[in-house]
Design an enzyme around this catalytic site. Structure first.
Site, mmCIF file in Angstrom:
data_model
loop_
_atom_site.group_PDB
_atom_site.id
_atom_site.type_symbol
_atom_site.label_atom_id
_atom_site.label_comp_id
_atom_site.label_asym_id
_atom_site.label_seq_id
_atom_site.Cartn_x
_atom_site.Cartn_y
_atom_site.Cartn_z
ATOM 1 N N GLY A 81 0.965 -1.209 -0.030
ATOM 2 C CA GLY A 81 -0.025 0.105 0.050
ATOM 3 C C GLY A 81 0.867 1.013 0.155
ATOM 4 O O GLY A 81 1.985 1.177 -0.371
ATOM 5 N N ASN A 82 0.299 2.135 0.410
ATOM 6 C CA ASN A 82 1.150 3.649 0.437
ATOM 7 C C ASN A 82 0.609 4.667 1.461
ATOM 8 O O ASN A 82 -0.355 4.148 2.285
ATOM 9 C CB ASN A 82 1.144 4.368 -0.733
ATOM 10 C CG ASN A 82 -0.128 4.846 -1.450
ATOM 11 O OD1 ASN A 82 -0.869 5.478 -0.897
ATOM 12 N ND2 ASN A 82 -0.622 4.008 -2.496
#
Ligand code: PMT
Length: 398
Positions: free
Chosen positions: A209-210
């Site tokens: 993810g980020n």
């Protein structure tokens, strides 16, 4: 005419400028608005509820209950009824309670329940206004989306001269009218907004993810809805509340889910703003069970390319307005121009991770807007709500 039939809650707290609230109320009613006055207990020391109820044609609300009848005044209902809440004058104490959620009177509970836009017109002595505490509270309120009608400089009740005089009622009415015309400016438009990160699952407990929080995209959705647009908000995993107004939210997890949701709604839209931070790659295989740690050695994972949502929509955009974002760390303008070209965007919003006040999970952003015709506009650091306003202004300017 823009005020005709509008429901306005006028909050009055205990400052000497409360005498000007009668003129403000009169002007609003004359313009055709229905106004419900809500006062703090000390507001009533400065101007009588009788004057205000005579001008508004409605009993003033200031207590949770009417003492003799036991009737309960619902701050929740008031919040639902109103199209706008204006607090004028807003004292240092009221601003502090609003900023910190101290709900010890009817005005603050009404504010906390408000789903509509809120404006405050501060009024106090110059040193109180300049104090770090008041300025901190105003900054918090601004970040929460409250519109501040700055006080003027001049002679104050203390006879000192400085900044702290409440803005004149005529100017407050002009700001209210400007708000309502803004609300209607995008009536009939449909806009798709992507927001937040995507998660690309590795196994049932892990993902790639980020750090995107969704704040920028949700601020855009909120701003568009405030101006009357119908918004489809496609949101990656984030825990923000859906902005009020005509916002229909579709929660997605991965880039592929986000693409499907966007493709399903794009044809019906006049414009799309792609502010999501989409993962460019995903694991080739998502394990069905939790991947166990081996006794020794490293692990390798093959990543495959995700679809590019902006490029996919860019290929079939027709005369829709397509706006992308570019999050860069170096060669910012050059990279943003390349993305605008490759993805067939009409406009790109550049933010750089080099700017401490820009990017992931911040309440502020610092952007440069680049249009297809080559025009570039750089803005100072602002709250994400204000940045959203600049982007929407630029998209729909005549
Ligand atoms: O959510 P916040 O915490 O408020 O943070 C806001 C933000 C930093 C995420 C936002 O301001 C921002 O910059 N969003 C775009 C981030 C990004 O992924 O940039 P990019 O340069 O990698 O992508 C360029 C454009 O292509 C973007 O519009 C992106 O949505 C789109 N894209 C990218 C990859 C992909 N597979 N599909 C896409 O559509």
């Amino acid at each position: 005419m823009i005020l005709k039939g509008k429901h306005i809650v006028l909050g009055i707290s205990g400052g000497i400028a409360a005498y000007k609230s009668a003129t403000l109320l009169r002007l609003l009613v004359k313009g055709g608005a229905e106004v419900q006055v809500v006062m703090t207990p000390s507001g009533k020391e400065f101007i009588t509820p009788v004057t205000l109820s005579a001008l508004s044609g409605k009993p003033v609300v200031s207590e949770f209950f009417t003492a003799n009848t036991g009737e309960w005044h619902s701050h929740v209902d008031l919040g639902l009824w109103a199209d706008l809440m204006v607090i004028a004058p807003a004292t240092a104490s009221t601003l502090g309670k609003m900023a910190n959620g101290i709900a010890d009177n009817m005005l603050i509970t009404t504010y906390l329940s408000a789903k509509e836009h809120v404006m405050v017109a501060p009024s106090m002595d110059l040193d109180m206004f300049a104090s770090p505490s008041t300025q901190r509270n105003l900054a918090l309120l601004k970040a929460d989306g409250v519109e501040i009608i700055e006080p003027k400089s001049g002679e104050l009740a203390s006879h000192l001269v400085g900044k702290g005089r409440m803005e004149e009622p005529e100017e407050i009415v002009r700001r209210i009218e400007a708000f309502f015309s803004r609300c209607e400016s995008l009536g009939g438009k449909k806009v798709l907004v992507t927001a937040g990160p995507t998660y690309e699952n590795i196994d049932p407990v892990r993902f790639i993810g980020n750090y995107s929080s969704g704040k920028m995209g949700f601020a855009l959705a909120g701003e568009l809805a405030r101006r009357g647009a119908e918004v489809t908000l496609v949101a990656g995993p984030c825990s923000l509340p859906t902005p009020p107004g005509k916002v229909s939210r579709i929660d997605v997890v991965s880039a592929k889910d986000m693409l499907s949701a966007c493709e399903a709604h794009f044809d019906d839209c006049d414009a799309a703003i792609l502010s999501a931070a989409v993962a460019d790659y995903r694991p080739e295989v998502c394990a069905e069970s939790k991947i166990k740690r081996e006794k020794e050695g490293d692990m390798e994972m093959r990543l495959v390319r995700n679809p590019d949502i902006a490029s996919t929509l860019g290929k079939r955009k027709g005369n829709r307005l397509l706006v992308g974002f570019a999050l860069e760390t170096d060669n910012e303008v050059e990279n943003a121009l390349g993305k605008m070209e490759r993805k067939n965007l009409d406009m790109i919003v550049l933010n750089s991770l080099k700017d401490p006040e820009a990017g992931f999970n911040k309440d502020t952003n610092k952007i440069t807007i680049i249009r297809r015709d080559g025009e570039q506009m750089s803005f100072p650091s602002k709250s994400k709500q204000e940045v959203a306003g600049d982007i929407v202004d630029c998209m729909f300017r005549q």
